[in-house]
Motif scaffolding. Structure first.
Motif, PDB file in Angstrom:
ATOM      1  N   LEU A   1      16.966 -15.154  -5.327  1.00 33.07           N
ATOM      2  CA  LEU A   1      16.920 -16.613  -5.436  1.00 33.07           C
ATOM      3  C   LEU A   1      15.504 -17.145  -5.644  1.00 33.07           C
ATOM      4  CD1 LEU A   1      19.426 -17.550  -2.568  1.00 33.07           C
ATOM      5  CD2 LEU A   1      19.889 -17.322  -5.019  1.00 33.07           C
TER       6      LEU A   1
ATOM      7  N   THR B   1      13.062 -22.633   3.566  1.00 31.20           N
ATOM      8  CA  THR B   1      14.100 -23.497   2.990  1.00 31.20           C
ATOM      9  C   THR B   1      14.905 -24.204   4.072  1.00 31.20           C
ATOM     10  OG1 THR B   1      14.289 -22.108   1.009  1.00 31.20           O
ATOM     11  CG2 THR B   1      16.139 -23.556   1.517  1.00 31.20           C
TER      12      THR B   1
ATOM     13  N   GLN C   1      15.543 -22.048 -12.245  1.00 32.04           N
ATOM     14  CA  GLN C   1      15.183 -22.729 -11.002  1.00 32.04           C
ATOM     15  C   GLN C   1      15.464 -24.227 -11.100  1.00 32.04           C
ATOM     16  OE1 GLN C   1      11.112 -21.331 -10.853  1.00 32.04           O
ATOM     17  NE2 GLN C   1      11.572 -19.905  -9.183  1.00 32.04           N
TER      18      GLN C   1
ATOM     19  N   TRP D   1      19.451 -24.691 -11.099  1.00 32.87           N
ATOM     20  CA  TRP D   1      20.101 -24.497  -9.807  1.00 32.87           C
ATOM     21  C   TRP D   1      19.674 -25.545  -8.783  1.00 32.87           C
ATOM     22  CZ3 TRP D   1      24.404 -22.187  -9.207  1.00 32.87           C
ATOM     23  CH2 TRP D   1      24.757 -21.125 -10.042  1.00 32.87           C
TER      24      TRP D   1
ATOM     25  N   THR E   1      22.390 -27.999  -7.054  1.00 30.44           N
ATOM     26  CA  THR E   1      22.458 -28.142  -5.597  1.00 30.44           C
ATOM     27  C   THR E   1      22.368 -29.608  -5.185  1.00 30.44           C
ATOM     28  OG1 THR E   1      21.434 -25.961  -5.313  1.00 30.44           O
ATOM     29  CG2 THR E   1      21.414 -27.451  -3.409  1.00 30.44           C
TER      30      THR E   1
END
Length: 383
Positions: free
Chosen positions: A155, A162, A227, A230, A234
């Motif tokens: 990831l 995070t 990146q 995604w 999200t």
């Protein structure tokens, strides 16, 4: 978050019920110097002989207050920026204040409730840390190596950083300022702004997003297409979840929640647990040399799940009211106030200036809470 945590390489950086049921005693009657067997009603309304009037000033003042309070809490009360850098707030208001105001207005306009506000706050966090400051992906963000602890190669993120930083923004940067300003407002459940004001808030947030990118300049970490994709997926998923959450409200339980002081104490304890890894790092105990990352990440996820379920359960009870909601926000504000003292500022500041600033911000936070208590005692009429 803006260039934070320079001291250590690994640093861990609900709808208002309109019920007439009595509430637990707590902050309000404690402030009055007495506690009786009866409690405040959950709703707030103007006295019958003095009808409430909604003026432009009533709408604008709480909105302006939220614009300023969000960056003050998110950076200065936290201790991340010292008082000698107070002029920087001009550049932080559009991002923090604009984001908090936009989320609050959207949530109240579409009646998303507090679950919706939290989910929108997490979407804000993903956008800020993923696309703007890019600390979620930058392995050497401001030289701190934040991703090393619990790095997930597939990831390209650090699991520890995070789960830590997203909670900071979702709770403290967004939800806490909203809860405090709403607690002192006579119109906590309705939009403060019209369509023009909502548009201005959105534009402010968009302009604020350019600040961290501009500050970084050519040295900003380049994101890959994957990146960016995604991160956007999200954020959009969290926004959709916020709107869907309003459809899953469960009926109230005929039960009594704990009193506001108990709620306050529980959140203070949770806040201490949240910042414990940071405090250990500040005294030289590096987590990566003591505890595997998966244990620390699991600890945070368990803490989040426990507090979420607990608050959801409490808030479903019929006696849950404004003093309980205020206790949640007040405890979070106090948590940031004490954390500001051991936290080293990101921008250089003499030790005495840093101490003076932390003291000023902490006292201002306590003063704000005292003001809100007075306002609540006037508007949450005792039964």
């Amino acid at each position: 978050m803006m260039n934070k945590y320079r001291r250590e390489p690994i640093v861990p950086s609900l709808d208002r019920a309109r019920l007439a049921a009595p509430q637990h005693t707590g902050f309000g009657k404690l402030a009055a110097g007495k506690v009786s067997a009866q409690d405040e009603p959950a709703h707030r309304a103007a006295p019958a002989d003095r009808p409430a009037r909604v003026t432009v000033l009533n709408r604008i003042l709480p909105a302006l207050g939220l614009l300023v309070l969000a960056p003050l809490v998110g950076e200065y009360l936290l201790g991340n920026i010292a008082i000698n850098a107070l002029p920087m707030i001009i550049g932080l208001i559009p991002l923090y204040g604009g984001g908090a105001l936009l989320i609050r207005e959207v949530a109240r306009r579409w009646r998303l409730g507090w679950p919706g506000i939290i989910l929108l706050g997490l979407a804000y966090a993903v956008i800020e840390e993923g696309l703007l400051t890019r600390s979620l992906f930058d392995p050497d963000y401001v030289g701190l190596r934040l991703l090393d602890y619990g790095f997930i190669p597939a990831l390209g993120i650090g699991a520890y950083w995070t789960v830590f930083v997203l909670a900071i923004h979702g709770v403290w940067s967004i939800a806490v300022p909203i809860s405090i300003v709403e607690a002192g407002s006579r119109r906590p459940d309705t939009p403060w702004l019209g369509k023009v004001g909502l548009t201005v808030a959105a534009v402010l947030f968009l302009l604020g997003g350019a600040v961290p990118i501009t500050l970084a300049g050519p040295a900003i970490y380049p994101l890959s297409a994957a990146q960016i994709t995604w991160t956007m997926i999200t954020a959009v998923a969290l926004i959709i979840a916020a709107f869907l959450s309003a459809r899953f409200r469960r009926p109230r339980l005929p039960a009594t929640p704990p009193g506001p002081l108990t709620v306050f104490a529980a959140i203070i304890a949770a806040g201490l647990a949240f910042w414990l890894p940071t405090l250990l790092a500040m005294v030289g105990i590096k987590l990566e040399s003591v505890v595997p990352a998966w244990i620390t990440v699991g600890f945070y996820l368990a803490l989040y799940a426990t507090m979420t379920l607990l608050i959801l359960r409490w808030s479903r009870r019929t006696d849950w009211g404004p003093w309980h909601r205020f206790a949640l926000g007040a405890a979070c504000l106090v948590t940031y106030a004490w954390h500001g003292f051991p936290q080293a500022p990101s921008f250089p500041a003499p030790a005495n200036v840093d101490l003076i600033g932390n003291t000023v911000f902490a006292l201002a936070a306590l003063g704000l809470l005292a003001y809100v208590v007075v306002r609540l005692r006037r508007t949450a009429s005792p039964s």
